[in-house]
Scaffold this motif. Structure first.
Motif, mmCIF file in Angstrom:
data_model
loop_
_atom_site.group_PDB
_atom_site.id
_atom_site.type_symbol
_atom_site.label_atom_id
_atom_site.label_comp_id
_atom_site.label_asym_id
_atom_site.label_seq_id
_atom_site.Cartn_x
_atom_site.Cartn_y
_atom_site.Cartn_z
ATOM 1 N N MET A 3 0.878 -1.213 0.028
ATOM 2 C CA MET A 3 -0.002 0.047 -0.144
ATOM 3 C C MET A 3 0.860 1.396 -0.157
ATOM 4 O O MET A 3 0.559 2.405 -0.884
ATOM 5 N N HIS A 4 1.726 1.240 1.002
ATOM 6 C CA HIS A 4 2.548 2.592 1.053
ATOM 7 C C HIS A 4 3.994 2.346 0.569
ATOM 8 O O HIS A 4 4.693 1.598 1.083
ATOM 9 N N GLN A 5 4.472 2.921 -0.933
ATOM 10 C CA GLN A 5 5.772 2.916 -1.380
ATOM 11 C C GLN A 5 6.183 4.380 -1.515
ATOM 12 O O GLN A 5 5.588 5.326 -1.634
ATOM 13 N N ASP A 6 7.518 4.227 -1.708
ATOM 14 C CA ASP A 6 7.947 5.592 -2.321
ATOM 15 C C ASP A 6 7.572 5.658 -3.661
ATOM 16 O O ASP A 6 7.200 4.621 -4.335
ATOM 17 N N PRO A 7 7.408 6.822 -4.505
ATOM 18 C CA PRO A 7 8.052 7.948 -3.758
ATOM 19 C C PRO A 7 6.713 8.751 -3.140
ATOM 20 O O PRO A 7 5.655 8.745 -3.352
ATOM 21 N N HIS A 8 7.221 9.732 -2.114
ATOM 22 C CA HIS A 8 6.400 10.597 -1.499
ATOM 23 C C HIS A 8 5.789 11.419 -2.389
ATOM 24 O O HIS A 8 6.752 12.069 -3.011
ATOM 25 N N ILE A 9 4.749 11.884 -2.528
ATOM 26 C CA ILE A 9 3.913 13.046 -3.161
ATOM 27 C C ILE A 9 3.484 14.045 -2.411
ATOM 28 O O ILE A 9 2.353 13.988 -1.941
ATOM 29 N N SER A 10 4.356 14.948 -1.979
ATOM 30 C CA SER A 10 3.627 16.054 -1.191
ATOM 31 C C SER A 10 2.657 16.826 -1.849
ATOM 32 O O SER A 10 2.541 17.076 -2.894
ATOM 33 N N ASN A 11 1.823 17.608 -0.888
ATOM 34 C CA ASN A 11 0.816 18.407 -1.513
ATOM 35 C C ASN A 11 0.974 19.822 -1.976
ATOM 36 O O ASN A 11 0.241 20.662 -2.218
ATOM 37 N N THR A 12 2.197 20.008 -1.850
ATOM 38 C CA THR A 12 2.726 21.180 -2.556
ATOM 39 C C THR A 12 4.325 21.064 -2.694
ATOM 40 O O THR A 12 4.828 19.939 -1.856
ATOM 41 N N GLY A 13 4.788 21.720 -3.702
ATOM 42 C CA GLY A 13 6.457 21.733 -3.702
ATOM 43 C C GLY A 13 6.620 22.296 -5.202
ATOM 44 O O GLY A 13 5.861 22.931 -5.654
ATOM 45 N N ARG A 14 8.093 22.214 -5.474
ATOM 46 C CA ARG A 14 8.857 22.720 -6.446
ATOM 47 C C ARG A 14 8.721 22.094 -7.725
ATOM 48 O O ARG A 14 9.035 20.670 -7.543
ATOM 49 N N PRO A 15 8.340 22.594 -8.715
ATOM 50 C CA PRO A 15 8.302 21.927 -10.075
ATOM 51 C C PRO A 15 9.773 21.437 -10.269
ATOM 52 O O PRO A 15 10.625 22.164 -10.140
ATOM 53 N N GLY A 16 9.907 20.278 -11.247
ATOM 54 C CA GLY A 16 11.201 20.281 -11.847
ATOM 55 C C GLY A 16 12.159 19.313 -10.719
ATOM 56 O O GLY A 16 13.240 19.104 -11.194
ATOM 57 N N ARG A 17 11.419 19.075 -9.641
ATOM 58 C CA ARG A 17 12.260 18.310 -8.614
ATOM 59 C C ARG A 17 11.648 16.876 -8.277
ATOM 60 O O ARG A 17 10.371 16.696 -8.488
ATOM 61 N N GLY A 18 12.486 16.197 -7.753
ATOM 62 C CA GLY A 18 12.168 14.885 -7.313
ATOM 63 C C GLY A 18 12.098 13.796 -8.321
ATOM 64 O O GLY A 18 12.952 13.996 -9.445
ATOM 65 N N TYR A 19 11.638 12.598 -8.103
ATOM 66 C CA TYR A 19 11.611 11.304 -8.991
ATOM 67 C C TYR A 19 11.081 11.580 -10.424
ATOM 68 O O TYR A 19 9.936 12.121 -10.353
ATOM 69 N N THR A 20 11.565 11.178 -11.497
ATOM 70 C CA THR A 20 11.223 11.299 -12.671
ATOM 71 C C THR A 20 9.919 10.136 -12.939
ATOM 72 O O THR A 20 10.462 8.934 -12.745
ATOM 73 N N LEU A 21 9.018 10.368 -13.601
ATOM 74 C CA LEU A 21 7.861 9.402 -13.551
ATOM 75 C C LEU A 21 8.144 8.769 -14.946
ATOM 76 O O LEU A 21 8.592 9.258 -16.005
ATOM 77 N N ARG A 22 7.826 7.192 -14.925
ATOM 78 C CA ARG A 22 8.140 6.465 -16.096
ATOM 79 C C ARG A 22 6.931 5.409 -16.258
ATOM 80 O O ARG A 22 6.085 5.283 -14.903
#
Length: 259
Positions: A181-200
Motif C-alpha cells: 500500500m505505501h511505497q516511495d515516492p512520497h508526493i507532497s501536496n505542495t512542492g517545487r516543479p522540476g524536482r524529485g523522482y522522474t515519472l515513468r
C-alpha cells in the motif's frame, strides 16, 4: 522502495482500482443520517471478502499508528481528516464524511478516498473545501506524465489548494503503490516543479490532496490513529490511484462502467 509494474500486470491494477471505486460508491450511496461508522466498516468488510480481495488496513501497523488499525475502511468525520478509525458514532445531518479505502486484488493495491456531506444540510464552506480537493486532484493527475517529476505533481496540487486559501500540511500526502500500500515516492501536496523522482510508465501513484480550513497542524486522537485539525476546523480529502502510461496518467479508481 519504488516499484514499476510490468505492462502485463496493468489489467490487474485496473481490476483492483475498479473494486475500490465500486465499494466506495456503494458505501457512499448507503450513508445517511443515522448510519453508524461501525456499520460502514461491516459493509466494507463484506464487500472485500465477497470480491476475494484483501484489506490493506485491518492488519496495518506502521510506526505512526498504535498497533494494527483493526478496521477495513477509514471514516473521518468533520474535523477528522486522515486515518479515521471507525467507532460507535451515528452520522448527523450536515456531517462532512471522508471515506478512504485501500484493497489488494490479484496482488496489486489500489487506494482512493472521497469526501461528501451527509443528509440535506450542506454548508458553503464544506462544499468549497471538497471542490478544492477534487480540483487539486485533477490538476495533479494532469501533471503526471512520463518524464515529469514528482515535484511537478506536488506543485500542481499545491497551486490549486493555495489559491483556494487553504494551509497545506506536508507530513502526509500521496505515495507510490504496487504490491504493497505505501511505497516511495512520497508526493507532497505542495512542492517545487522540476524536482524529485522522474515519472515513468508502470509507476502507480496514489495522489491525495487534503486540507483543513484554517490550519496546517494535526492532532492525534486517543485511539492512536485518527488525525484531526488542531483547531477543530472542517476538513476534506480526495484521492485516486493512477498508472503512468506512455500517454499520460490513467485513473484506475473509477467505478465500473465509467471508464
Amino acid at each position: 522502495m519504488i516499484e514499476i509494474l510490468n505492462p502485463t500486470r496493468l489489467p490487474r491494477a485496473r481490476r483492483a482500482g475498479a473494486l475500490v471505486a465500486d465499494i466506495l460508491q456503494a458505501v457512499r450511496s448507503r450513508c445517511e443520517v443515522g448510519t453508524n461508522l461501525l456499520e460502514i466498516d461491516r459493509w466494507t468488510r463484506s464487500m472485500i471478502i465477497e470480491a476475494g480481495a484483501e484489506s490493506c488496513y485491518v492488519d496495518y501497523a506502521p510506526s505512526f499508528g498504535r498497533g494494527p488499525f483493526g478496521h477495513y475502511i477509514c471514516t473521518s468525520v468533520n474535523d477528522a481528516v486522515l486515518h479515521g478509525r471507525p467507532f460507535d458514532y451515528a452520522l448527523a445531518d450536515g456531517d462532512l464524511l471522508s471515506l478512504d479505502l485501500a484493497v489488494a486484488k490479484d496482488g496489486v493495491v489500489a487506494d482512493s478516498a472521497v469526501s461528501f456531506v451527509v443528509g440535506a444540510t450542506t454548508t458553503p464552506d464544506g462544499a468549497a473545501m471538497i471542490d478544492a480537493t477534487e480540483r487539486a486532484l485533477r490538476a495533479g493527475i494532469a501533471a503526471a506524465v512520463p518524464g515529469a517529476r514528482t515535484g511537478d505533481i506536488s506543485h500542481a496540487i499545491g497551486s490549486v489548494l493555495g489559491a483556494a486559501g487553504y494551509p497545506i500540511n506536508t507530513e502526509f500526502g500521496g505515495h507510490g503503490v504496487g504490491t504493497t500500500m505505501h511505497q516511495d515516492p512520497h508526493i507532497s501536496n505542495t512542492g517545487r516543479p522540476g524536482r524529485g523522482y522522474t515519472l515513468r510508465p508502470g509507476l502507480l501513484l496514489a495522489l491525495e490532496p487534503w486540507v483543513m480550513a484554517d490550519t496546517a497542524d494535526l492532532v492525534v486522537d486517543a485511539d492512536g490513529w485518527t488525525l484531526r485539525s488542531a483547531t477543530g476546523c472542517l476538513t476534506a480529502h480526495s484521492e485516486h490511484t493512477i498508472a503512468i502510461t506512455d500517454d499520460g496518467a490513467e485513473i484506475l479508481t473509477l467505478p465500473t462502467g465509467t471508464r
